[in-house]
Design an enzyme around this catalytic site. Structure first.
Site, PDB file in Angstrom:
ATOM      1  N   HIS A  77      -6.805  12.989  80.852  1.00 23.99           N
ATOM      2  CA  HIS A  77      -6.510  12.407  79.547  1.00 23.99           C
ATOM      3  C   HIS A  77      -7.671  12.674  78.591  1.00 23.99           C
ATOM      4  O   HIS A  77      -8.836  12.724  78.997  1.00 23.99           O
ATOM      5  CB  HIS A  77      -6.269  10.898  79.695  1.00 23.99           C
ATOM      6  CG  HIS A  77      -5.685  10.264  78.472  1.00 23.99           C
ATOM      7  ND1 HIS A  77      -6.451   9.934  77.374  1.00 23.99           N
ATOM      8  CD2 HIS A  77      -4.408   9.916  78.171  1.00 23.99           C
ATOM      9  CE1 HIS A  77      -5.668   9.402  76.450  1.00 23.99           C
ATOM     10  NE2 HIS A  77      -4.421   9.384  76.910  1.00 23.99           N
ATOM     11  N   GLU A  89      -9.226  10.894  76.607  1.00 24.50           N
ATOM     12  CA  GLU A  89     -10.282   9.888  76.646  1.00 24.50           C
ATOM     13  C   GLU A  89     -11.187  10.088  77.856  1.00 24.50           C
ATOM     14  O   GLU A  89     -12.404   9.890  77.771  1.00 24.50           O
ATOM     15  CB  GLU A  89      -9.651   8.489  76.657  1.00 24.50           C
ATOM     16  CG  GLU A  89      -8.943   8.168  75.351  1.00 24.50           C
ATOM     17  CD  GLU A  89      -7.836   7.136  75.501  1.00 24.50           C
ATOM     18  OE1 GLU A  89      -7.144   6.902  74.494  1.00 24.50           O
ATOM     19  OE2 GLU A  89      -7.650   6.592  76.607  1.00 24.50           O
ATOM     20  N   GLY A 100      -5.048   8.609  65.849  1.00 21.94           N
ATOM     21  CA  GLY A 100      -6.048   7.763  65.196  1.00 21.94           C
ATOM     22  C   GLY A 100      -6.843   8.447  64.107  1.00 21.94           C
ATOM     23  O   GLY A 100      -7.901   7.968  63.715  1.00 21.94           O
ATOM     24  N   SER A 119       0.907   9.962  69.562  1.00 19.42           N
ATOM     25  CA  SER A 119       1.368   8.794  68.803  1.00 19.42           C
ATOM     26  C   SER A 119       2.892   8.731  68.709  1.00 19.42           C
ATOM     27  O   SER A 119       3.463   8.637  67.629  1.00 19.42           O
ATOM     28  CB  SER A 119       0.745   8.784  67.401  1.00 19.42           C
ATOM     29  OG  SER A 119      -0.659   8.703  67.488  1.00 19.42           O
TER      30      SER A 119
END
Length: 253
Positions: free
Chosen positions: A97, A99, A175, A215
């Site tokens: 991922h 992140e 984001g 998103s």
């Protein structure tokens, strides 16, 4: 027909009690799933057994871990091994991922090792790939994503590659205030499938589900999932709202 997948990635959210209620609310309201449709809940490690119990009697619903460690076992305090996940019946695991790559500095080589361990234990990797804003703005997104695939997956024989689910994350659209269109999602998904086809052949490439992870919401899921090379979504924030995620499930082809 390729699996169409709605995967919920809860990330580091929900208490145990909140997670129980969220799962219950989604399972009570979700539509009946067709044979080619699958729902996956990627929950935090402490909730894996609870979630597995909650979905035990559901058709085409599975639980995923959000990560695993790239070594079989040993003195790695705080890490979770693939064998541990296999021992409690986990069938999917998210790896790579954005992140994890950014905050924990995971490399393509790390992800190749995780892929091998997961497949050895008959757990299906949900392999994430994607580019940051500066890479997209430089026009290098295709080269970047192709390198991620090559360095982490292309050592696999074809029969193992078909066990992989790929999730494309346009990091620049998460984001940042920028929005990826359905056409942009399709463009990259088609490119990824083309890269797979060049290495393994079209028949193999056409078997692999490629999810979109930028998103996804109830408002855009139907348009995005309607693209020919988009096989569902890896859903973050919207998966924490029962009504929203049920609507996303309903958008599967």
């Amino acid at each position: 027909m390729r699996k169409q997948i709605a995967a919920a990635n809860w990330k580091m959210n929900c208490t145990y009690q909140q997670g129980e209620k969220l799962l219950d609310d989604i399972l009570k309201s979700k539509p009946s799933l067709q044979p080619q449709q699958t729902v996956i809940f990627a929950v935090p490690f402490p909730y894996l057994i609870m979630a597995s119990s909650a979905v035990a009697n559901e058709n085409n619903v599975s639980v995923a871990a959000q990560n695993c460690y790239q070594k079989k076992s040993g003195a790695y305090t705080g890490e979770v091994s693939v064998e541990m996940l296999q021992s409690i019946g986990i069938r999917y695991c998210i790896i790579g991922h954005s992140e994890r790559r950014e905050y924990f500095h995971e490399t393509n080589a790390d992800l190749a090792a995780k892929t091998d361990l997961l497949l050895e234990m008959d757990i299906r990797p949900v392999f994430c790939c994607g580019e940051a804003l500066e890479i997209r703005e430089a026009g290098s997104q295709n080269t970047w994503v192709e390198q991620q695939l090559q360095e982490s997956l292309f050592h696999l024989p074809a029969e193992k590659l078909t066990r992989i689910v790929i999730a494309y994350e346009p990091i620049w659209a998460i984001g940042t205030g920028k929005t990826a269109s359905a056409a942009q999602a399709q463009e990259m998904h088609a490119f990824i499938r083309g890269v797979l086809a060049a290495k393994y052949g079209k028949e193999i490439a056409d078997e692999i589900s490629i999810l979109y992870g930028g998103s996804v919401k109830a408002a855009n899921a139907k348009e995005i999932f309607g693209q020919p090379d988009v096989d569902g979504g890896l859903v973050g924030g919207a998966s924490l709202q029962a009504e929203e995620f049920v609507s996303i499930i309903s958008a599967l082809k």
